[in-house]
Design an enzyme around this catalytic site. Structure first.
Site, PDB file in Angstrom:
ATOM      1  CB  ILE A   1       9.763  30.871  25.799  1.00  0.00           C
ATOM      2  CG1 ILE A   1       8.901  30.148  26.843  1.00  0.00           C
ATOM      3  CG2 ILE A   1      10.505  32.066  26.398  1.00  0.00           C
ATOM      4  CD1 ILE A   1       9.702  29.425  27.886  1.00  0.00           C
TER       5      ILE A   1
ATOM      6  CB  CYS B   1     -12.205  46.530  50.905  1.00  0.00           C
ATOM      7  SG  CYS B   1     -10.929  45.645  49.968  1.00  0.00           S
TER       8      CYS B   1
ATOM      9  CE  LYS C   1     -12.274  50.730  51.726  1.00  0.00           C
ATOM     10  NZ  LYS C   1     -11.894  50.388  50.331  1.00  0.00           N
TER      11      LYS C   1
ATOM     12  CD  GLU D   1     -14.202  48.428  48.093  1.00  0.00           C
ATOM     13  OE1 GLU D   1     -13.798  49.548  48.425  1.00  0.00           O
ATOM     14  OE2 GLU D   1     -13.474  47.408  48.105  1.00  0.00           O
TER      15      GLU D   1
ATOM     16  CE1 TYR E   1      -2.074  48.970  50.139  1.00  0.00           C
ATOM     17  CE2 TYR E   1      -3.171  50.478  51.643  1.00  0.00           C
ATOM     18  CZ  TYR E   1      -3.037  49.221  51.094  1.00  0.00           C
ATOM     19  OH  TYR E   1      -3.870  48.211  51.486  1.00  0.00           O
TER      20      TYR E   1
ATOM     21  N   GLY F   1       2.160  38.445  17.149  1.00  0.00           N
ATOM     22  CA  GLY F   1       3.296  37.901  16.425  1.00  0.00           C
ATOM     23  C   GLY F   1       3.824  36.678  17.146  1.00  0.00           C
ATOM     24  CG  LEU F   2       3.682  31.829  17.354  1.00  0.00           C
ATOM     25  CD1 LEU F   2       3.550  31.966  18.867  1.00  0.00           C
ATOM     26  CD2 LEU F   2       2.711  30.777  16.838  1.00  0.00           C
TER      27      LEU F   2
END
Length: 532
Positions: free
Chosen positions: A284, A142, A106, A39, A112, A279-280
């Protein structure tokens, strides 16, 4: 007859580039085949307000002429915007031997969630067919498949198969949902269907490919790869012959992880960044973000910086360094203490008589943001922020601090899923230290600080957030699920009052049913929450 599915990665607005890619795919297609693209392939999807520009259609017309000229001994089905009689349509055009065989508009325009097609397009009203190699073929685009009416228009036309052009974005289990729908349509209408989907990362949307075809008995005859470009030739006589069926991701974690990698790769590359910096922290969230970045871009294009302060645990420095070494990236350690002290010295006259509070904590985060943005400017690398959906929901983040950056890789990933993704990534190769996954999460902005000091356990928090943010349940509804009313009210209040932060945050890829951004657009100034 042969039908070729071209599951290609197009760039929104890059009409000349997209056209050249289409022409290259046409060149390699077999003689006398039908070649189908997704599309709005020529503009990419979604083109948004580019559709309001008159010069867009001049470029499109030039591209369509080139495609028509290239259609010798082939039929080319290509999606594109089209203007006619003052209206704009989401169109699929069919070219063969230099001629326009058919053009379909289409009919079902989604309006939405992340879709906004009624802002731009007029709905079509008619079924459209074309004949090629003795077969009669119908066209859909689609959303037409999700509406009962468009495909029913073909029942009386005796079509051999239907070709559907799609730009269907990823969320969990979407591939199985698409296939289930199309199998049902094929069986109910006794027609074979080809479903061609776009594959790319486009800002906060991820299009995961997974194009497929089903025969008129509703049986899957092929499936292309997910989250990768792919190209497949199908044979069609009285129906499709079985062909290659790629496997789907074997877990939620695998699905989400490959979507995050695709989204990050395309955002960085298509926007012209040389690489990424982050930045590390030894926590986690940044560990997972780093893993995604390296898998998306390669270690040579990723830099991580550990920026300790006096509250940073030694294990955090050790774990950050261990992951950086495991992933083979550029890694630096830069203390923020001198910068923080300088800010505090300058602010001291104005802070006189004030007690320490979150101001000092936020100043630490903002010091780190300054360092990362300076590296971004100097090296042409985008800053990847590392906040997750749970933090973004309740405002557990600092504007112009850890929120400073250009792309938020795990912005739509709840904290509980962050843990699952980290464990999943380690099954592909252990790069995240086990201690990062098992230790209690902490922002380390104050002595002995852990997240659960001020938030409910993440299992509860994420469940409450899903109920309120994604499912629109009321406080009473959520309490009825078994959660303490005081906890629910606190979480809901935090969500409501932090809309201003989320509005200023970097975009990140949507992977859940409802993300902050295109999916959920709430007013910043609102009295709704006060009336709970």
């Amino acid at each position: 007859m042969q039908l070729v599915i071209a599951q290609s990665n197009f760039t929104v607005g890059a009409i000349q580039k997209n056209c050249q890619q289409i022409l290259a795919d046409i060149e390699k297609a077999p003689k006398d085949s039908i070649l189908v693209f997704p599309e709005l392939a020529l503009t990419g999807y979604p083109p948004e307000d580019l559709l309001l520009r008159p010069d867009l259609y001049k470029r499109l017309n030039s591209a369509l002429q080139l495609i028509a000229q290239a259609s010798h001994h082939k039929a080319i089905v290509v999606g594109h915007p089209h203007q006619e009689n003052g209206f704009t349509y989401n169109a699929a055009s069919v070219y063969s031997d230099g001629q326009l065989l058919a053009r379909y508009y289409k009919q079902a325009l989604p309006n939405y969630g992340v879709f906004d097609e009624m802002r731009y397009f007029t709905a079509g009203a008619n079924a459209t067919t074309f004949n090629y190699q003795g077969k009669k073929i119908g066209l859909l685009i689609c959303e037409d498949l999700w509406d009962d009416a468009p495909i029913a228009h073909y029942d009386a036309k005796n079509v051999d198969l239907i070709v559907s052009l799609n730009a269907s974005p990823f969320n969990l289990e979407k591939q199985l949902e698409r296939e289930s729908l199309v199998k049902k349509r094929a069986l109910n209408h006794a027609v074979s269907i080809v479903y061609v989907n776009q594959v790319c990362g486009q800002d906060e949307l991820v299009f995961d490919g997974g194009s497929f075809a089903v025969n008129r008995e509703g049986e899957l005859v092929c499936r292309l790869r997910q989250c990768q470009e792919d190209y497949l030739t199908l044979n069609y006589a009285n129906d499709f012959a079985p062909s290659r069926i790629e496997s789907v991701a074997d877990s939620e974690e695998a699905e989400i992880y490959q979507a995050l990698v695709l989204a990050t790769r395309d955002y960085v590359n298509k926007n012209g960044f040389k690489g990424a910096v982050l930045g590390l922290s030894g926590g986690i969230d940044s560990a997972l973000t780093l893993a995604v970045a390296v898998d998306a871009l390669g270690p040579e294009r990723v830099q991580a910086v550990m920026m300790p302060f006096k509250y940073t645990a030694q294990m955090s420095v050790e774990d950050a360094k261990a992951q950086a070494q495991a992933m083979g990236i550029e890694f630096d350690i830069v203390s923020i203490e001198p910068m923080f002290d300088g800010f505090m010295q300058a602010l001291e006259p104005m802070f006189a008589g004030s007690a320490k509070d979150t101001t000092e904590e936020n100043l630490q985060a903002r010091s780190r943001g300054v360092i990362l943005m300076a590296l971004s400017n100097k090296k042409g690398r985008i800053v990847l922020t590392t906040g997750n959906k749970s933090e973004m929901a309740v405002g557990y983040c600092t504007l112009y601090g850890d929120m400073a950056g250009g792309f938020a890789v795990i912005k739509d990933v709840p904290k509980t899923m962050v843990y699952k993704l980290a464990n999943y990534r380690n099954t592909l190769g252990k790069v995240i230290p086990e201690r990062v996954i098992t230790r209690p999460p902490s922002a380390e902005l104050a002595p002995d600080q852990v997240d659960q000091d001020s938030l409910p356990p993440y299992d509860d928090l994420d469940a409450i957030l899903e109920a309120y943010v994604e499912n629109d349940l009321s406080i009473a509804d959520i309490v009825s699920l078994g959660y303490e009313e005081a906890v629910v009210r606190k979480v809901v209040r935090l969500v409501d009052i932090n809309e201003y932060k989320r509005r200023q945050s970097a975009i990140g890829p949507k992977v859940t049913q409802r993300n902050f951004g295109k999916d959920r657009r709430y007013p910043i100034t609102s009295g709704f929450g006060r009336e709970h």
